[in-house]
Scaffold this active site. Structure first.
Site, PDB file in Angstrom:
ATOM      1  N   ASP A 188     -25.872 -47.089 174.301  1.00  0.00           N
ATOM      2  CA  ASP A 188     -26.465 -46.131 175.242  1.00  0.00           C
ATOM      3  C   ASP A 188     -25.762 -44.789 175.297  1.00  0.00           C
ATOM      4  OD1 ASP A 188     -24.116 -47.086 176.575  1.00  0.00           O
ATOM      5  OD2 ASP A 188     -24.961 -46.326 178.456  1.00  0.00           O
ATOM      6  N   ASP A 200     -21.965 -43.872 170.733  1.00  0.00           N
ATOM      7  CA  ASP A 200     -22.627 -44.893 169.923  1.00  0.00           C
ATOM      8  C   ASP A 200     -23.492 -44.292 168.822  1.00  0.00           C
ATOM      9  OD1 ASP A 200     -21.613 -47.068 171.437  1.00  0.00           O
ATOM     10  OD2 ASP A 200     -23.139 -46.729 172.959  1.00  0.00           O
ATOM     11  N   CYS A 250     -41.272 -36.893 148.605  1.00  0.00           N
ATOM     12  CA  CYS A 250     -41.123 -38.341 148.483  1.00  0.00           C
ATOM     13  C   CYS A 250     -39.752 -38.672 147.909  1.00  0.00           C
ATOM     14  CB  CYS A 250     -42.224 -38.936 147.613  1.00  0.00           C
ATOM     15  SG  CYS A 250     -42.114 -38.444 145.878  1.00  0.00           S
ATOM     16  N   CYS A 282     -38.569 -36.977 144.696  1.00  0.00           N
ATOM     17  CA  CYS A 282     -38.011 -35.623 144.837  1.00  0.00           C
ATOM     18  C   CYS A 282     -36.506 -35.703 145.106  1.00  0.00           C
ATOM     19  CB  CYS A 282     -38.701 -34.882 145.982  1.00  0.00           C
ATOM     20  SG  CYS A 282     -40.448 -34.583 145.736  1.00  0.00           S
ATOM     21  N   ASP A 337     -23.181 -52.763 172.872  1.00  0.00           N
ATOM     22  CA  ASP A 337     -22.178 -52.029 173.659  1.00  0.00           C
ATOM     23  C   ASP A 337     -22.113 -52.711 175.027  1.00  0.00           C
ATOM     24  OD1 ASP A 337     -20.404 -49.974 174.432  1.00  0.00           O
ATOM     25  OD2 ASP A 337     -22.056 -48.884 175.361  1.00  0.00           O
TER      26      ASP A 337
END
Length: 828
Positions: A704, A708, A111, A114, A516
């Site tokens: 895409d 990116d 978690c 930690c 984009d």
């Protein structure tokens, strides 16, 4: 050294050897199989250093010893000391100036608390400049001064506080991920089956309490529940107890402590009630707690694994081997053996193995992996090329200038990891308050327990257990994930796949949509839009001639003609890189391509360029120009309507693209996008989004391409197109699998509705806890009543969330004319 290995496990670390892995070395005059180059390097270093007795006297493999004391075994310290060797560090350590940066995989993280403990402890070590631990993929990035503190000290300190650190290596991590998933699946399956069986018996017991039941049947069902629940507690819930014990030793509390107390306390109390045939049993509550908690951990693990494999896949863009030229000989060598100054031949269709400069030949290079633009770039002698890109047309010889961690591809990987490890403000606050929240829960239970021990000792344990059950925030923990799960399923059915739990929450608060261009707002493919004949030949005849010549090329521009009928046969095809094609049809010479190139064979002068915007190609024979062909990258038909809807919802839309042609402004003008940034690199894209976020914007990035990936990771929310690269889709928070941009509008609307439902759920669950806690503390609620009330509260929360299963989809207005096609962004 490599060879066949009969063993299924690594001789050094004990992990399973993955299929296709083939690494061995000689130890004690026998070939020993290794799972990866990292283990091979360590083992060979041990043997070459005269320490081969290490393997004779060790009592266990070197994989993951459970070390949670102050003193580490001498054997472990000796092995960790081997990581101080520069040759071993080469695979996972980058050195700049006087500082080194290591990439590690940490086992044992459960978690946010930690992560806080690890970062706090490592940053306190002398010589450490900074340490970041990523909760998502459990990777640590540590920057330190090796002249002050050796790497082995950092690794040993991580072991001392109860975690295990491994140098990051894709092959090694894949094995760790696979083993972790198998263990988690087994535990989840056992918990699920146990929960169903104990709940079935519990229904009979509850019914017996109401209508009456013979004592012998009650005893039988209690013992049956004990038998069924024991594997759930002792095996499936073991990670909670293990983590809680570690937390108590390190004096740092996480949610595993109260969870373990609730599960363990209810289990032990139920055993006592079963053996003595008195009190109540809570085996159904125990198994239910365990199952729902494990589901949450399992979903978190799957998301983390997906992210981890994405980084590995990015590195796999580089080929495994290369053709190195030594004198007049060609040698096939592993890419890892390449050094700066080596000469390498890259044939058409092959991937460039490292960054370099062309010293012989010319060709077109597909750089879409880095730039996102689909048209290959013409390259000639003295031009730089980048590792991971693809040579398209002709053989080239390059001189290597950068290898390994110094290549641009490795730089993008580091940029991706850096973007992922930068925590949002909410996560930082959660890290700080996690342990305080747990302490408050435990303190409340302790105060209640002590108070009742003084008032009525016989009731102290049961009332304290009731408080722990009440404070175990089942409904509170379900408030958000159930709503998100329902909304996520609804969007998935309608074409928007959500891959991170925070997406809908982020979409609800979004202020900016950043797109984009190529492949996102446009379709990313050139198509033949118009033919303008210049002689007596008609459009069909001109197109057949052009298609016959372009049929011999795989260039993206040529592909625009592949759909046309190639009834004619062209021969003697010559490809002038970056200019066009020349060939013969029925003994006549033709050229198609850039106007200047094609007109060179004409007797007549070059005709004027048509006024319509677009990518124009000229077809000529030796007598005259025959026809103009216009190619365009088409805007997605729903793009304009999507931008219009988003703007009406109060969102600012921007376009961020690596393209710097006039097509950018044309697309922006047509779609009504006011803010446009063109001609930017992956680093500049990330910087632009970071600047927006620093000014208070909540950014949704839609892209895409591999270029990116860093900005997709850096934005609060990221969406990849359905046709995007696998790496972009893996790193994005969501995938538009339907290719329909209007689903983004659905996502925003549903996200805002989801936010309202989450608020309602949180209000109800908090109201229940605030009402039930004092009642339990004063002894008015027995543990079984607390468990029953918690179940009812959970059902209310789940039922409210199910309202999100309905959505009113935005539809494209088909009566509107199709958007104009727009000019492509590159030339052949």
């Amino acid at each position: 050294m490599t060879g066949n290995h009969p063993s299924k496990n690594c001789y050094h670390c004990g992990l399973t050897i993955p299929p296709g892995s083939d690494f061995t070395t000689i130890i004690d005059n026998e070939p020993r199989a290794m799972c990866c180059p990292g283990c091979l390097a360590v083992a060979e270093t041990i043997v070459n250093s005269g320490l081969d007795t290490y393997y004779k006297h060790r009592t266990e493999t070197a994989g993951s010893p459970e070390v949670r004391g102050k003193e580490l075994p001498e054997q472990l310290l000796q092995e960790l000391a081997l990581y101080n060797e520069p040759t071993i560090q080469k695979e996972f350590v980058v050195t700049t100036d006087n500082l080194s940066e290591a990439s590690l995989v940490i086992e044992g993280i459960t978690c946010a608390a930690c992560v806080w403990l690890l970062e706090h402890h490592i940053n306190g070590i002398t010589g450490v400049e900074k340490a970041h631990v990523n909760l998502t993929n459990h990777r640590a990035r540590i920057t330190w001064d090796p002249s002050i503190t050796p790497l082995s000290t950092l690794l040993s300190e991580i072991y001392r506080i109860g975690y295990q650190a491994h140098p990051y290596h894709p092959d090694k991590e894949e094995q760790l991920l696979e083993q972790e998933q198998k263990r988690a699946t087994r535990r989840l399956g056992i918990a699920g089956i146990g929960m169903m069986q104990t709940m079935m018996i519990a229904v009979a017991l509850y019914g017996g309490d109401i209508q009456g039941i013979e004592n012998r049947y009650v005893t039988f069902m209690r013992w049956a529940s004990l038998v069924i629940a024991s594997p759930v507690v002792l095996y499936a819930a073991r990670p909670f107890f293990t983590a809680a014990w570690r937390d108590l030793k390190t004096k740092h509390l996480t949610m595993d402590v109260p969870v373990s107390l609730a599960i363990g306390g209810a289990y032990l109390a139920s055993i006592w009630a079963t053996v003595t045939n008195s009190g109540e049993v809570y085996f159904d509550s125990v198994t239910m707690f365990t199952f729902f908690l494990l589901i949450g951990r399992f979903l978190e693990m799957k998301a983390r694994h997906r992210t981890g494999r994405a980084g590995n896949s990015l590195l796999n863009l580089l080929p495994a081997s290369a053709i190195r030229v030594v004198g007049n000989e060609e040698q096939l060598v592993p890419v890892k053996e390449l050094r700066n100054g080596d000469c390498v031949i890259v044939r058409p269709g092959h991937t460039i193995p490292a960054d370099g400069m062309i010293i012989a030949g010319n060709s077109s290079v597909d750089e879409s992996a880095l730039t996102g633009e689909y048209l290959p770039i013409r390259k000639q002698v003295d031009d730089a090329v980048v590792g991971g890109t693809i040579n398209v047309e002709n053989p080239i010889t390059i001189a290597i200038t950068q290898t390994g961690n110094e290549t641009q591809l490795s730089a993008i990987v580091r940029l991706l990891e850096r973007a992922q490890e930068e925590k949002p403000h909410v996560a930082k606050v959660a890290d700080k308050v996690a342990s305080y929240f747990v302490a408050a829960v435990l303190l409340t239970a302790l105060v209640v327990g002590v108070s009742w021990w003084l008032i009525e000792p016989s009731q102290a344990f049961w009332i304290t257990l009731s408080v722990l059950v009440v404070t175990c925030p089942c409904a509170l923990s379900l408030a958000t994930p159930t709503a998100l799960t329902a909304a996520t399923g609804t969007l998935r059915q309608n074409g928007l796949l959500i891959t991170r739990g925070h997406v809908l929450e982020s979409l609800a608060t979004a202020t900016h949509f950043v797109f984009d261009k190529t492949g996102t707002l446009t379709e990313g493919n050139l198509s033949l839009q118009q033919v303008v004949p210049l002689t007596e030949l008609n459009e069909s005849e001109c197109t057949k001639i052009a298609a016959a010549i372009e049929h011999h090329s795989e260039h993206p521009i040529a592909k625009a003609f592949h759909a046309q009928s190639a009834e004619l046969h062209a021969s003697d095809i010559h490809n002038e890189v970056g200019q066009g094609l020349e060939g013969q049809i029925n003994n006549k010479r033709y050229r198609i391509g850039k106007p200047d190139f094609a007109a060179q064979i004409c007797v007549q002068p070059q005709p004027p360029l048509p006024e319509t915007s677009g990518q124009w190609l000229l077809l000529c024979n030796e007598d005259c120009a025959l026809a103009w062909f216009r190619l365009n990258d088409q805007v997605r038909r729903e793009a304009k309507q999507t931008i219009n809807y988003l703007q009406k919802l109060g969102l600012t839309c921007e376009m961020l693209t690596g393209d710097n042609s006039s097509a950018v402004e044309e697309v922006a003008t047509f779609l009504g996008i006011d803010n446009t940034v063109s001609g930017v690199s992956p680093e500049q894209k990330l910087s632009h989004v970071k600047a927006l976020q620093e000014n208070g914007a909540h950014v949704v990035m839609v892209g895409d391409g591999i270029n990116d990936i860093p900005v997709l990771a850096g934005a609060q929310t990221s969406i990849a197109m359905g046709g995007a690269t696998d790496l972009a889709k893996t790193n994005a928070d969501g995938v538009l699998i339907s290719h329909d941009l209007l689903r983004l509008v659905d996502g925003i609307l549903l996200a805002r509705k989801t936010k309202q439902v989450i608020k309602q759920n949180l209000f109800w669950s908090l109201f229940y806890n605030l009402m039930a806690l004092p009642l339990a503390a004063f002894g008015f609620i027995a543990p079984y009543m607390a468990a029953l009330g918690m179940s009812i509260s959970s059902l209310v929360v789940v039922g409210n969330a199910m309202r999100l299963n309905r959505i009113k989809k935005k539809k494209f207005n088909t009566h509107k004319p199709r958007p104009e096609t727009l000019k492509a962004n590159s030339q052949q």
